[in-house]
Every structure is written in C-alpha cells, then in structure tokens.
Write a protein that holds these residues in place. Structure first.
Motif, PDB file in Angstrom:
ATOM      1  N   MET A 241     -69.904 -20.096  13.396  1.00 34.05           N
ATOM      2  CA  MET A 241     -68.367 -20.223  12.942  1.00 34.05           C
ATOM      3  C   MET A 241     -67.394 -19.836  14.165  1.00 34.05           C
ATOM      4  N   VAL A 242     -66.813 -20.673  14.419  1.00 34.33           N
ATOM      5  CA  VAL A 242     -65.782 -19.957  15.240  1.00 34.33           C
ATOM      6  C   VAL A 242     -64.051 -19.840  14.374  1.00 34.33           C
ATOM      7  N   GLY A 243     -63.921 -18.898  14.213  1.00 32.49           N
ATOM      8  CA  GLY A 243     -62.444 -17.717  13.666  1.00 32.49           C
ATOM      9  C   GLY A 243     -61.017 -17.137  14.282  1.00 32.49           C
ATOM     10  N   ASP A 244     -60.149 -17.275  13.606  1.00 35.48           N
ATOM     11  CA  ASP A 244     -59.910 -16.211  14.152  1.00 35.48           C
ATOM     12  C   ASP A 244     -59.297 -14.396  13.384  1.00 35.48           C
ATOM     13  N   ARG A 245     -60.152 -14.963  11.943  1.00 37.26           N
ATOM     14  CA  ARG A 245     -59.726 -13.484  10.978  1.00 37.26           C
ATOM     15  C   ARG A 245     -61.220 -12.880  11.060  1.00 37.26           C
ATOM     16  N   LEU A 246     -61.511 -11.349  11.508  1.00 39.80           N
ATOM     17  CA  LEU A 246     -62.549 -11.102  11.422  1.00 39.80           C
ATOM     18  C   LEU A 246     -63.295 -10.918  10.639  1.00 39.80           C
ATOM     19  N   ASP A 247     -62.339 -10.670   9.432  1.00 37.50           N
ATOM     20  CA  ASP A 247     -62.855 -10.014   7.792  1.00 37.50           C
ATOM     21  C   ASP A 247     -63.013 -11.855   6.493  1.00 37.50           C
ATOM     22  N   THR A 248     -62.315 -12.235   7.409  1.00 40.61           N
ATOM     23  CA  THR A 248     -63.134 -13.780   6.453  1.00 40.61           C
ATOM     24  C   THR A 248     -63.728 -14.573   7.639  1.00 40.61           C
ATOM     25  N   ASP A 249     -63.319 -15.529   8.798  1.00 42.21           N
ATOM     26  CA  ASP A 249     -63.952 -16.120   9.238  1.00 42.21           C
ATOM     27  C   ASP A 249     -64.851 -15.826   9.355  1.00 42.21           C
ATOM     28  N   ILE A 250     -65.158 -14.327  10.108  1.00 38.70           N
ATOM     29  CA  ILE A 250     -66.680 -13.693  11.013  1.00 38.70           C
ATOM     30  C   ILE A 250     -67.466 -13.054  10.211  1.00 38.70           C
ATOM     31  N   GLU A 251     -66.698 -12.409   9.014  1.00 40.54           N
ATOM     32  CA  GLU A 251     -67.389 -12.109   8.315  1.00 40.54           C
ATOM     33  C   GLU A 251     -68.566 -12.761   7.574  1.00 40.54           C
ATOM     34  N   PHE A 252     -67.536 -14.187   6.972  1.00 37.55           N
ATOM     35  CA  PHE A 252     -68.280 -15.386   6.835  1.00 37.55           C
ATOM     36  C   PHE A 252     -69.232 -15.588   6.730  1.00 37.55           C
ATOM     37  N   GLY A 253     -69.539 -16.040   8.863  1.00 34.39           N
ATOM     38  CA  GLY A 253     -70.602 -16.695   9.404  1.00 34.39           C
ATOM     39  C   GLY A 253     -71.723 -14.968   9.989  1.00 34.39           C
ATOM     40  N   LYS A 254     -70.679 -13.722   9.655  1.00 37.17           N
ATOM     41  CA  LYS A 254     -72.515 -13.087   9.856  1.00 37.17           C
ATOM     42  C   LYS A 254     -73.137 -13.081   9.246  1.00 37.17           C
ATOM     43  N   THR A 255     -72.631 -13.010   7.387  1.00 37.72           N
ATOM     44  CA  THR A 255     -73.251 -12.692   6.449  1.00 37.72           C
ATOM     45  C   THR A 255     -74.389 -13.917   6.370  1.00 37.72           C
ATOM     46  N   GLY A 256     -73.410 -14.557   6.938  1.00 38.18           N
ATOM     47  CA  GLY A 256     -74.750 -15.770   6.541  1.00 38.18           C
ATOM     48  C   GLY A 256     -76.105 -16.481   7.277  1.00 38.18           C
TER      49      GLY A 256
END
Lengths: 292, 292
Positions: A241-256
């Motif tokens: 997951m590639v994104g610019d936001r920690l609380d949406t993009d990165i959280e999304f990828g890490k939780t998954g």
C-alpha cells in the motif's frame, strides 16, 4: 520499527522485486489538485512493464471507476478502468459477493452517481429519493419502510436532506437485519485550499441515533481490503500500500498485513513521520523516485 | 440515596411547601401525544394559587414560546407564554445576555421558525439559507464566509442540507472565536409511535469534522439551567425539576443542584428507577397526584 528510507538504487530495485501488486492512493501520491508529480508516469509504465499489478485505491465515492478514469485522462496519466478501485465499487462488490444480496432485495442509497453506477455494474437493485424534502413535521408520518429494502448504503451526497436521513434511519432502526454500509468515513475532504465536511460527517448524523455501526468500505477500514484481496487473490506479503497519510493509507496497509510505503508528496512531513506511532515499512521522497 | 415516593398527603404538602419554582417537562409529564394526564390542570391551578412559579421547560426548538403556547391552548391547559421556556429561547437569551453578542454581528442559523422568532425577540441579527442546495461539487468554491457571522446556532431543521452544513462548518473551522451553539442534543424524537433522528443527530454531522464541541442550551446540559437561574434569580434549593426521564430531566436537575421529582407517566418504569444510578429526590405516580 522506524521506517526505512528508499533512496539508493539497489534498495529501490530490491523493494520493487519483492512486490507483485501496488495499491496506490491518488491525491498526494499521483497528483496534487491538477498537478501530476514528476516521474510518476514513468514509474507507472516501468512497474507495468515488469508485470506488476497496479490498483488506484480511492475513498472518493462520488465517481464510478469509469468516471474516475476521466480524471486520469484529463491529467494525461495512462490508466484503465480495471486499475481503479473506488469505495463505491468496493461497496457494490461487497454487497454482491460478500453479502450475496438476494435478487428480490434493494439497497436504499444516500449518495451520488458513483454509488448508483457501481451498484448497477454489479446488478444490484437500488432505491433512492430525489432531492425534495419534507415540508412540515406532520409529513413524518408519510415515511413508510419499503419492505424491499435489505441494506442502506451511505456515500457522499451533495443532496443530503432530512427525508433521506429519516428514511435511512427508519430502515435501520426498524430492522436489525437490514445491512448498514458506508463507502468511507473521511470526516473532511479538501477542495479549493480548504476542507469541507465529508462522508464521515454525513455518516455521523445517521449512526449517532442508531445503536449500531456501519461496515465501511473505504480506507483505513479492512472490509475494503478484504474485497480487494478476494477479487484479485492477492498475496498480502507481496502487496504494498502506497500513500501519503499515516492514519488512513499506512494504517490500512499495516492492519491488513501488507507492505507499506509512505510518500512525502502529500500531508505527512518527515517530522510527523518521526513522531508517529504508525510507521510504514518504507518511505520515499516521491512515487516518481521509485524507478528500479 | 434511593428516591422517596410521594403518596401520603402530609408528604406531598411538605414537599410543595419546600419549593418556590417548579420546572416542568411537558411530554410524559403534562401530556402524552394529545392526552392530558388526569388532575394536571387542577395541580397547575393549585400551585399557582399558592404563589408557586411554574416554568414549562422543553427541548423542542422548532417552536417559539408563543407558538408552543398554542399546543397548551389546543389541549385546554391554562398557561402563559411567560411560563414557557424552550431551548430556542434559552439559546437567544444566552446569546444576548451571556455572550453579550455585539450588535454588528450575526448568528448563522440552521433551524426552523422557533429559533428565528426567539432570536428576533431578543433583537439578535441572524442569517440563514433557504432550502436550495448545491448542485455540483465545484459550487463548493461559492461558499464564502460572511465576516458578519460571529456565532453558529443549530436547532432541529427539517430543511437541513449540505450547503447549510458546509457553511456552518466553514464559519466554525475558519474562526475559532466564532461561537458554536446548539439548542439541544436529543438524538431522536418521538412521532407517530416511532422515533426519528433529532437535533443531536443533525448536530453530530457538524461537530464530527470539527475539533470543538457546542454549547448546548437544552436539557440535560447546564447552560440551559444557568440561563433559567440568571433570568429568574431562582434559589436552587427551593426549585424542583419535574420530569419523566432520568437521563435528561432528572440528570439536569441533579447536576444543577435542584430538587428533583420523577413522574411515572412517561418513559421510566419503577423497575428502571430501582436499577438506575440516577436517583431523583422524589417520585410520584403522576403530576396529577401532586395536590397539597
């Protein structure tokens, strides 16, 4: 563990080799407003030439995949509708394939063209109200639950009104088996240099008086990822997951359980990254630098 | 301490003697739908004849005091506009007398006639939008903050729409000194044997995307009581809140240091009263039994 900066050529190449599928956020990653970041088109072409799958993952529910493609075309970015994965499509896919929604049931929709078009693309019957509102309190009695309705789906709706809220509430309040879905829960969205209330704000008015929470089909909520994984049979360990936001993009990828790459072309500064409890696996100055 | 049942004549007389002002909730206390509870008119007359002050305290923001009086008249209950204290009036009084709102400033209103009429009764300038909505996302740019606006007041609004939300949000987001007020925060209201989303639901859509909370001028929030005490110079120890709900009426009175009397003609059963952590000072079968 602190994020690893991707800067050296060999690190970038090794990273790209380790990934089969890139899930790309758009705003702040591919473009900002109407400006495409330098090198992004080259990177997209390079990744495709190496057989990588690219999916543009967006919470924007107002446009269908087809309609969102026009944004790419207007910016001269090569993309296909099949590479676009929006929250409206995620919701339609979820209703059709996860809920296995009965053919004789309808979805009551609060939302715009994107939601309608994607429900139709999946062959799901839907009902919605026009923009007319109630005019007097005693018209409340005219709100009668439609027995065909088996789900309520809320996306962003510029024509939200009380009648829509009251109807959606009535379905969900009267029937605990009526599914409660939302395309995303972003509290604001950026426009014209400021922000405005987003789908999450409209959703708050519906969920506050109910004692139930919706299934949300947008980042960072996992049902959206479940749908992506189910549709493409992805290997999570080889998906990034590639994104610019920690609380949406990165959280999304890490939780998954995905790999995660933060780009510094959007809302997150290096200082904010250092301070955050959410750490991506990697970070890079710009997606345009991801040239293996 | 568990509540004391008022049943014996001597207990009722002693209680009434100890109180100068009765704050009365209406629905579930005076009436249910269009039925006035037995003996209520007699009790109101008796209390007045003993020089007691009566205030009908309601969270309903859609009607002004004058307009709410018509409900009393239609049910043949003797009352005067001065005895009615609604959340719209509480908000107008608060803006005029607590905020001491500057004369060159306006209140941006989301609400119905009750809010408008009460602001006018206190000579407060106000701005509101008609029911027309935005039609396209790019019309968002037409939303420009009006520099006259110094407060946003939200009440129940059957004509709520996105433009109103976006404007109210813009005022409150851009200017931290812009006051954020709401008439009440009831999540639902009863109508036609069921419930519908209330002011608190509409409020959730506005407060969710902001990092601030409103001052709420309805029960159980204390600013409403502060306004009542300030206006009438009441002695809290000799003022009693009478209501049928533990979590609004009784909580309101207890937090404010008033005496409290629960009536059993509304939503609270004896079993719920026994189990609750919120205990009124007294309870009685019906307000109609409060005959000293």
């Amino acid at each position: 563990m602190a994020a690893t900066l991707l800067k050296e050529q060999k690190d970038i190449s090794a990273f790209v080799d380790s990934i089969d599928t890139f899930l790309l956020d758009c705003d702040g990653v591919i473009w900002a407003a109407n400006h495409v970041f330098d090198g992004v088109q080259t990177v997209l072409d390079l990744l495709r030439s190496k057989g990588k799958r690219i999916l543009f993952v967006t919470n924007n529910s107002t446009k269908s995949r087809k309609s969102y493609l026009k944004k790419f075309q207007s910016l001269d970015i090569h993309a296909s509708a099949e590479e676009i994965f929006g929250s409206s499509y995620a919701a339609a896919y979820y209703i059709a394939n996860v809920l296995k929604f009965p053919k004789d049931k309808s979805v009551y929709v609060i939302g715009m063209a994107g939601v309608r078009e994607e429900l139709e693309s999946e062959g799901i019957s839907h009902i919605e109200d026009d923009g007319t509102n109630l005019h007097a309190m005693d018209e409340m009695a005219t709100i009668k639950p439609d027995p065909r309705v088996g789900a309520v789906l809320l996306g962003f709706d510029l024509n939200i009104n009380y009648k829509k809220y009251a109807k959606a509430f009535t379905y969900l309040h009267a029937d605990k088996n009526c599914h409660f879905l939302a395309t995303n829960s972003d509290l604001t969205f950026p426009a014209g240099g400021t922000v405005y209330p987003g789908t999450g704000a409209l959703l708050a008015a519906l969920s506050a008086p109910l004692d139930r929470e919706p299934v949300v089909l947008g980042k960072p909520h996992q049902p959206m990822l479940d749908v992506i994984i189910a549709k493409y049979h992805l290997d999570k360990a080889r998906t990034c997951m590639v994104g610019d936001r920690l609380d949406t993009d990165i959280e999304f990828g890490k939780t998954g359980g995905l790999k995660t790459l933060l780009v510094m072309t959007g809302v997150t500064t290096e200082e904010a990254l250092k301070k955050s409890s959410i750490q991506p696996d990697y970070y890079i100055a710009s997606l345009g630098n991801l040239q293996p």
